[in-house]
Every structure is written in C-alpha cells, then in structure tokens.
Write a protein that holds these residues in place. Structure first.
Motif, short mmCIF file in Angstrom:
data_model
loop_
_atom_site.label_atom_id
_atom_site.label_comp_id
_atom_site.label_asym_id
_atom_site.label_seq_id
_atom_site.Cartn_x
_atom_site.Cartn_y
_atom_site.Cartn_z
N ARG A 108 -3.17 1.22 9.13
CA ARG A 108 -1.95 0.40 8.97
C ARG A 108 -2.05 -0.97 9.63
N ASP A 109 -2.79 -1.06 10.74
CA ASP A 109 -2.95 -2.35 11.41
C ASP A 109 -3.70 -3.35 10.56
N ALA A 110 -4.41 -2.88 9.54
CA ALA A 110 -5.18 -3.77 8.67
C ALA A 110 -4.37 -4.29 7.48
N ASP A 111 -3.19 -3.69 7.22
CA ASP A 111 -2.37 -4.12 6.08
C ASP A 111 -1.95 -5.58 6.25
N ASP A 146 5.96 -9.64 -5.42
CA ASP A 146 6.17 -10.72 -4.47
C ASP A 146 4.93 -10.86 -3.61
N GLY A 147 3.86 -11.36 -4.20
CA GLY A 147 2.64 -11.57 -3.44
C GLY A 147 1.59 -10.51 -3.70
N TRP A 148 0.56 -10.55 -2.89
CA TRP A 148 -0.58 -9.64 -2.97
C TRP A 148 -0.76 -8.97 -1.61
N TRP A 149 -1.27 -7.76 -1.63
CA TRP A 149 -1.47 -7.01 -0.40
C TRP A 149 -2.92 -6.57 -0.27
N VAL A 150 -3.38 -6.50 0.96
CA VAL A 150 -4.71 -5.99 1.27
C VAL A 150 -4.51 -4.80 2.20
N SER A 151 -5.21 -3.70 1.90
CA SER A 151 -5.12 -2.52 2.76
C SER A 151 -6.48 -1.86 2.88
N LEU A 152 -6.65 -1.10 3.94
CA LEU A 152 -7.90 -0.39 4.22
C LEU A 152 -7.60 1.09 4.37
N THR A 153 -8.31 1.91 3.61
CA THR A 153 -8.18 3.36 3.76
C THR A 153 -9.56 3.94 4.08
N LEU A 154 -9.53 5.02 4.87
CA LEU A 154 -10.75 5.76 5.17
C LEU A 154 -10.82 7.01 4.31
N PRO A 176 0.81 -1.23 0.00
CA PRO A 176 0.00 0.00 0.00
C PRO A 176 0.84 1.28 0.00
N THR A 177 2.10 1.18 0.35
CA THR A 177 2.97 2.36 0.35
C THR A 177 3.54 2.65 -1.03
N GLN A 178 3.41 1.71 -1.95
CA GLN A 178 3.92 1.89 -3.31
C GLN A 178 2.78 2.32 -4.21
N GLN A 179 2.85 3.51 -4.78
CA GLN A 179 1.75 4.08 -5.55
C GLN A 179 1.43 3.29 -6.81
N LYS A 180 2.42 2.98 -7.60
CA LYS A 180 2.18 2.26 -8.85
C LYS A 180 3.15 1.11 -8.97
N ARG A 181 2.72 0.11 -9.70
CA ARG A 181 3.62 -0.99 -9.98
C ARG A 181 4.69 -0.51 -10.93
N ARG A 182 5.92 -0.74 -10.59
CA ARG A 182 7.02 -0.30 -11.46
C ARG A 182 7.13 -1.21 -12.67
N ALA A 183 7.45 -0.61 -13.81
CA ALA A 183 7.63 -1.38 -15.03
C ALA A 183 8.71 -2.43 -14.83
#
Length: 131
Positions: free
Chosen positions: A78-81, A63-71, A51-58
């Motif tokens: 951050r505890d939900a990442d 390395d996997g998948w991430w789940v994040s929660l934003t309000l 979630p801290t990386q804005q875009k996937r770099r070319a």
C-alpha cells in the motif's frame, strides 16, 4: 509505443495497453511457479482506476492514473500506491517504483500479515535489501 525506456535489471513490461493499463513484472525467470507459487510474481500495475477498484465501471470517467505494486493478488504494498494526472506521469512513476524496488528501497515485508519467508528471503537476496 513504450515509454518505459530502460527498466532496472530484473523488471520487464509484461503487457502494455495505453487505454487499459500496463503490467510490469519482476524476475519472471525466478518467480515462475516452479519454486514459488505462481501468484508470487512481483507486479507493478499502471491503470486508470485505483488499485482497490477491480474493474473500470461502465460509463465511469477516470480521474487520473494509478500505480500499484503487488507481491501476490491479495498482497498489495500500500505504501507504493500513487496517483498521477496523466498516463505519461504514471509510466514515469512506475519506472521510479521499479528502480526503488530493484535497489531494495521498498518495504515489501510490511505488506504481509503471514509472510512467506522463503519467498521474501529470495526477494531480499535479489534486491540487496536486508530483512
């Protein structure tokens, strides 16, 4: 294609893209930019990047998948990442996070430095969470 099955009440799949990631939103009928600012739409994102990386770099090899929660765009719970080894596991993790959120078991108030009290009170009312 959806692996989300029955999401808890209030959550819905906003976009789904097996290659790019998914977005789930909470109560877009309530947090619809009329009573609350438009960014105030609780959102779960499933993505092939932290979630801290804005875009996937070319040329990057995720390395996997991430789940994040934003309000809000700048207010991430951050505890939900969480990181998962596969998209399937990340989807299951997103459903679990949505269930915990809907049950009032996610501390979203702690994500704010300067809280929007009316907004957070509405989330408390909707989820049954006590402030």
């Amino acid at each position: 294609m959806s692996g989300y099955g029955d999401l808890p009440e209030g959550w819905q799949v906003w976009t789904e893209d097996a290659d790019g990631g998914d977005i789930l939103v909470y109560r877009p009928d309530v947090f619809d930019s009329h009573e609350y600012p438009s960014p105030c739409l609780p959102t779960i994102q499933v993505a092939q990047r932290p979630p801290t990386q804005q875009k996937r770099r070319a040329g990057s090899n995720p390395d996997g998948w991430w789940v994040s929660l934003t309000l809000e765009p700048e207010v991430r719970v951050r505890d939900a990442d969480a990181r998962f080894d596969s998209r399937t596991a990340a989807v299951a993790g997103a459903v679990d996070l949505a269930e915990r959120f809907a049950a009032g078991d996610v501390d979203y108030r702690g994500a704010y430095q300067i809280p929007r009290e009316d907004y957070l009170d509405e989330l408390d009312d909707r989820t049954g969470r006590e402030a």
